[in-house]
Design a protein around this motif. Structure first.
Motif, PDB file in Angstrom:
ATOM      1  N   THR A 110       1.372 -25.806  20.981  1.00  0.00           N
ATOM      2  CA  THR A 110       0.407 -26.870  20.702  1.00  0.00           C
ATOM      3  C   THR A 110      -0.298 -26.634  19.367  1.00  0.00           C
ATOM      4  O   THR A 110      -0.651 -27.589  18.667  1.00  0.00           O
ATOM      5  N   ASP A 111      -0.490 -25.371  19.008  1.00  0.00           N
ATOM      6  CA  ASP A 111      -1.109 -25.068  17.716  1.00  0.00           C
ATOM      7  C   ASP A 111      -0.192 -25.483  16.569  1.00  0.00           C
ATOM      8  O   ASP A 111      -0.663 -26.013  15.547  1.00  0.00           O
ATOM      9  N   ASP A 112       1.109 -25.225  16.723  1.00  0.00           N
ATOM     10  CA  ASP A 112       2.063 -25.648  15.701  1.00  0.00           C
ATOM     11  C   ASP A 112       2.053 -27.169  15.550  1.00  0.00           C
ATOM     12  O   ASP A 112       2.067 -27.702  14.433  1.00  0.00           O
ATOM     13  N   LEU A 113       2.044 -27.870  16.681  1.00  0.00           N
ATOM     14  CA  LEU A 113       2.025 -29.329  16.648  1.00  0.00           C
ATOM     15  C   LEU A 113       0.737 -29.841  16.018  1.00  0.00           C
ATOM     16  O   LEU A 113       0.757 -30.787  15.223  1.00  0.00           O
ATOM     17  N   ALA A 114      -0.394 -29.207  16.351  1.00  0.00           N
ATOM     18  CA  ALA A 114      -1.678 -29.622  15.780  1.00  0.00           C
ATOM     19  C   ALA A 114      -1.688 -29.455  14.264  1.00  0.00           C
ATOM     20  O   ALA A 114      -2.221 -30.303  13.534  1.00  0.00           O
ATOM     21  N   ALA A 115      -1.075 -28.374  13.786  1.00  0.00           N
ATOM     22  CA  ALA A 115      -1.010 -28.153  12.340  1.00  0.00           C
ATOM     23  C   ALA A 115      -0.194 -29.247  11.668  1.00  0.00           C
ATOM     24  O   ALA A 115      -0.553 -29.736  10.584  1.00  0.00           O
ATOM     25  N   VAL A 116       0.904 -29.640  12.307  1.00  0.00           N
ATOM     26  CA  VAL A 116       1.754 -30.695  11.745  1.00  0.00           C
ATOM     27  C   VAL A 116       1.001 -32.019  11.685  1.00  0.00           C
ATOM     28  O   VAL A 116       0.982 -32.695  10.648  1.00  0.00           O
ATOM     29  N   THR A 117       0.371 -32.405  12.793  1.00  0.00           N
ATOM     30  CA  THR A 117      -0.292 -33.706  12.848  1.00  0.00           C
ATOM     31  C   THR A 117      -1.496 -33.772  11.898  1.00  0.00           C
ATOM     32  O   THR A 117      -1.733 -34.796  11.262  1.00  0.00           O
ATOM     33  N   GLN A 118      -2.234 -32.684  11.806  1.00  0.00           N
ATOM     34  CA  GLN A 118      -3.393 -32.687  10.898  1.00  0.00           C
ATOM     35  C   GLN A 118      -2.947 -32.852   9.456  1.00  0.00           C
ATOM     36  O   GLN A 118      -3.583 -33.556   8.659  1.00  0.00           O
ATOM     37  N   ARG A 119      -1.853 -32.201   9.098  1.00  0.00           N
ATOM     38  CA  ARG A 119      -1.380 -32.302   7.724  1.00  0.00           C
ATOM     39  C   ARG A 119      -0.780 -33.678   7.437  1.00  0.00           C
ATOM     40  O   ARG A 119      -0.837 -34.152   6.312  1.00  0.00           O
ATOM     41  N   LEU A 130      -3.377 -39.005  12.787  1.00  0.00           N
ATOM     42  CA  LEU A 130      -3.522 -37.683  13.412  1.00  0.00           C
ATOM     43  C   LEU A 130      -2.538 -37.448  14.550  1.00  0.00           C
ATOM     44  O   LEU A 130      -2.469 -36.336  15.072  1.00  0.00           O
ATOM     45  N   LYS A 131      -1.817 -38.472  14.966  1.00  0.00           N
ATOM     46  CA  LYS A 131      -0.808 -38.325  16.015  1.00  0.00           C
ATOM     47  C   LYS A 131       0.611 -38.380  15.464  1.00  0.00           C
ATOM     48  O   LYS A 131       1.566 -38.432  16.229  1.00  0.00           O
ATOM     49  N   ALA A 132       0.740 -38.386  14.134  1.00  0.00           N
ATOM     50  CA  ALA A 132       2.076 -38.376  13.525  1.00  0.00           C
ATOM     51  C   ALA A 132       2.663 -36.979  13.629  1.00  0.00           C
ATOM     52  O   ALA A 132       2.083 -36.009  13.155  1.00  0.00           O
ATOM     53  N   ALA A 133       3.823 -36.864  14.263  1.00  0.00           N
ATOM     54  CA  ALA A 133       4.424 -35.555  14.532  1.00  0.00           C
ATOM     55  C   ALA A 133       5.688 -35.308  13.723  1.00  0.00           C
ATOM     56  O   ALA A 133       6.405 -34.337  13.976  1.00  0.00           O
ATOM     57  N   GLY A 134       5.971 -36.165  12.762  1.00  0.00           N
ATOM     58  CA  GLY A 134       7.162 -35.978  11.950  1.00  0.00           C
ATOM     59  C   GLY A 134       7.512 -37.243  11.198  1.00  0.00           C
ATOM     60  O   GLY A 134       6.940 -38.313  11.448  1.00  0.00           O
ATOM     61  N   ALA A 135       8.445 -37.128  10.277  1.00  0.00           N
ATOM     62  CA  ALA A 135       8.945 -38.279   9.515  1.00  0.00           C
ATOM     63  C   ALA A 135      10.463 -38.248   9.575  1.00  0.00           C
ATOM     64  O   ALA A 135      11.084 -37.195   9.393  1.00  0.00           O
ATOM     65  N   ILE A 136      11.070 -39.394   9.834  1.00  0.00           N
ATOM     66  CA  ILE A 136      12.525 -39.488  10.009  1.00  0.00           C
ATOM     67  C   ILE A 136      13.124 -40.401   8.957  1.00  0.00           C
ATOM     68  O   ILE A 136      12.495 -41.367   8.519  1.00  0.00           O
ATOM     69  N   ASP A 137      14.336 -40.076   8.537  1.00  0.00           N
ATOM     70  CA  ASP A 137      15.064 -40.936   7.603  1.00  0.00           C
ATOM     71  C   ASP A 137      16.521 -40.505   7.580  1.00  0.00           C
ATOM     72  O   ASP A 137      16.883 -39.450   8.139  1.00  0.00           O
ATOM     73  N   VAL A 168      14.588 -35.198  10.696  1.00  0.00           N
ATOM     74  CA  VAL A 168      13.147 -35.302  10.891  1.00  0.00           C
ATOM     75  C   VAL A 168      12.533 -34.059  10.255  1.00  0.00           C
ATOM     76  O   VAL A 168      13.029 -32.945  10.459  1.00  0.00           O
ATOM     77  N   CYS A 169      11.473 -34.251   9.486  1.00  0.00           N
ATOM     78  CA  CYS A 169      10.824 -33.108   8.847  1.00  0.00           C
ATOM     79  C   CYS A 169       9.352 -33.049   9.220  1.00  0.00           C
ATOM     80  O   CYS A 169       8.779 -34.025   9.720  1.00  0.00           O
ATOM     81  N   ASP A 170       8.748 -31.894   8.987  1.00  0.00           N
ATOM     82  CA  ASP A 170       7.317 -31.745   9.219  1.00  0.00           C
ATOM     83  C   ASP A 170       6.556 -32.025   7.927  1.00  0.00           C
ATOM     84  O   ASP A 170       7.120 -32.525   6.945  1.00  0.00           O
ATOM     85  N   HIS A 171       5.280 -31.681   7.901  1.00  0.00           N
ATOM     86  CA  HIS A 171       4.419 -31.992   6.761  1.00  0.00           C
ATOM     87  C   HIS A 171       4.773 -31.213   5.505  1.00  0.00           C
ATOM     88  O   HIS A 171       4.363 -31.577   4.402  1.00  0.00           O
ATOM     89  N   LEU A 172       5.547 -30.124   5.662  1.00  0.00           N
ATOM     90  CA  LEU A 172       5.935 -29.305   4.514  1.00  0.00           C
ATOM     91  C   LEU A 172       7.294 -29.690   3.944  1.00  0.00           C
ATOM     92  O   LEU A 172       7.731 -29.140   2.933  1.00  0.00           O
ATOM     93  N   GLY A 173       7.984 -30.620   4.626  1.00  0.00           N
ATOM     94  CA  GLY A 173       9.341 -30.949   4.214  1.00  0.00           C
ATOM     95  C   GLY A 173      10.378 -30.057   4.871  1.00  0.00           C
ATOM     96  O   GLY A 173      11.547 -30.065   4.475  1.00  0.00           O
TER      97      GLY A 173
END
Length: 347
Positions: A110-119, A130-137, A168-173
């Protein structure tokens, strides 16, 4: 002090190996820093009871990925038979693909997910994300099409042959999910429908969503996707939503850009390998991309666009689109928030 392998002391006709064993910069010839190479070799840790050794064989694959040259050219650079280079490239690629689940994975805690959504909220510059958990393309990778009648299936709408990578990527790519192998003529939404991410519906957790572009449908189940308003966009609220959405979603385009810049020879020209081997090569590049990000080995996209839009943290913001809190509307019914976007016919 470590001694060099006998191979490198004897074969002075392989200067590319001298670059590695003389502690020189490896990024130009292998496209990975020494730190990234160390992580990769540690993850592979394959003991070779015969052959050239794990380090040499890994360098052969990396040089092939970095240069995009034929097996014949690689064989001359390393002073080994062409048939051996072919076997090494295929075997080590399979080994890299085998460790993909240790490198490409969904947030575990949950901490990992929280870091992703906050970023992601930070990328969008609005707390509504704040509920975005990834970006897809999706990304089209050029290939040499098969000569059979099936070759036409690989021609995409831009009329070049390709294979589709959905990621799907996280906030860091960093890639957290990938699905590759469909011919270029297939629509992104169909690739999505057949992907494990869609079929298993194990991510994101309830109450979260993934950002997608207009090539995907806006969905709630089984995979919650939020897309921008369709053009022509009417109203200030819709325009602001699309602007914030674009800020956050663009990280997946940046991730593809970083991977393409690192392996230009693979992604910016048609791959001269059998089309059935292409998905493994793409997966290996995605694994290496994540390893490099984790090691701080960043290679920014060459066509990166600077973002100069002022920051917006207003409380009303996107909530004004529907006249109710954005996330509450999303949880209740996506179509109530974004008329005309929810289109199940795509699937």
């Amino acid at each position: 002090m470590k001694t060099r392998p006998m191979y490198c002391r004897l074969n002075m006709n392989a200067p590319v190996l001298q670059i590695f064993f003389d502690d020189r910069d490896t990024r130009q010839d292998f496209r990975l820093s020494r730190e990234s190479l160390a992580v990769l070799l540690d993850l592979l840790h394959q003991e070779r009871r015969h052959g050239w050794g794990a380090t040499i064989e890994t360098l052969v694959l990396l040089f092939w990925l970095a240069s995009g040259t034929s097996y014949r050219v690689v064989s001359r650079m390393f002073g080994m038979p062409c048939s051996t280079v072919h076997r090494i490239v295929h075997r080590v690629t399979e080994e890299v693909v085998a460790i993909r689940h240790r490198v490409i994975y969904l947030p575990k805690t949950t901490d990992d997910l929280a870091a992703v959504t906050q970023r992601f909220a930070g990328l969008a510059r609005h707390r509504a994300f704040l509920k975005a958990a990834g970006a897809i393309d999706g990304c089209h990778v050029r290939i040499k099409p098969p000569s059979s009648s099936d070759g036409q299936c690989y021609r995409n709408r831009k009329l070049f042959a390709s294979i589709i990578l959905q990621a799907v990527c996280d906030h860091l790519g960093r890639f957290i999910d990938m699905y590759v192998g469909w011919p270029g003529s297939v629509h992104d939404s169909r690739v999505l429908r057949h992907s494990p991410l869609y079929r298993r519906a194990i991510y994101p957790p309830p109450g979260y969503f993934i950002l997608a572009d207009g090539g995907y449908p806006c969905l709630q189940h089984p995979l919650p996707l939020i897309t921008p308003y369709k053009r022509p966009v009417q109203g200030v609220g819709a325009q602001r939503f699309n602007s914030h959405h674009s800020r956050a979603h663009s990280i997946i385009e940046r991730a593809f850009g970083m991977m393409k810049t690192r392996f230009r020879a693979i992604f910016l020209q048609a791959l001269e390998v059998h089309h059935t081997f292409v998905p493994q090569v793409i997966t290996a590049c995605a694994v290496l991309h994540n390893i490099c990000l984790g090691a701080g080995d960043i290679m920014a996209p060459e066509d990166e666009v600077q973002d100069d839009m002022p920051e917006d943290e207003g409380e009303n913001g996107l909530e004004a689109v529907s006249g109710a809190p954005w996330w509450n509307q999303l949880s209740a019914e996506v179509s109530a928030l974004k008329e005309g976007v929810l289109d199940h016919d795509y699937l």
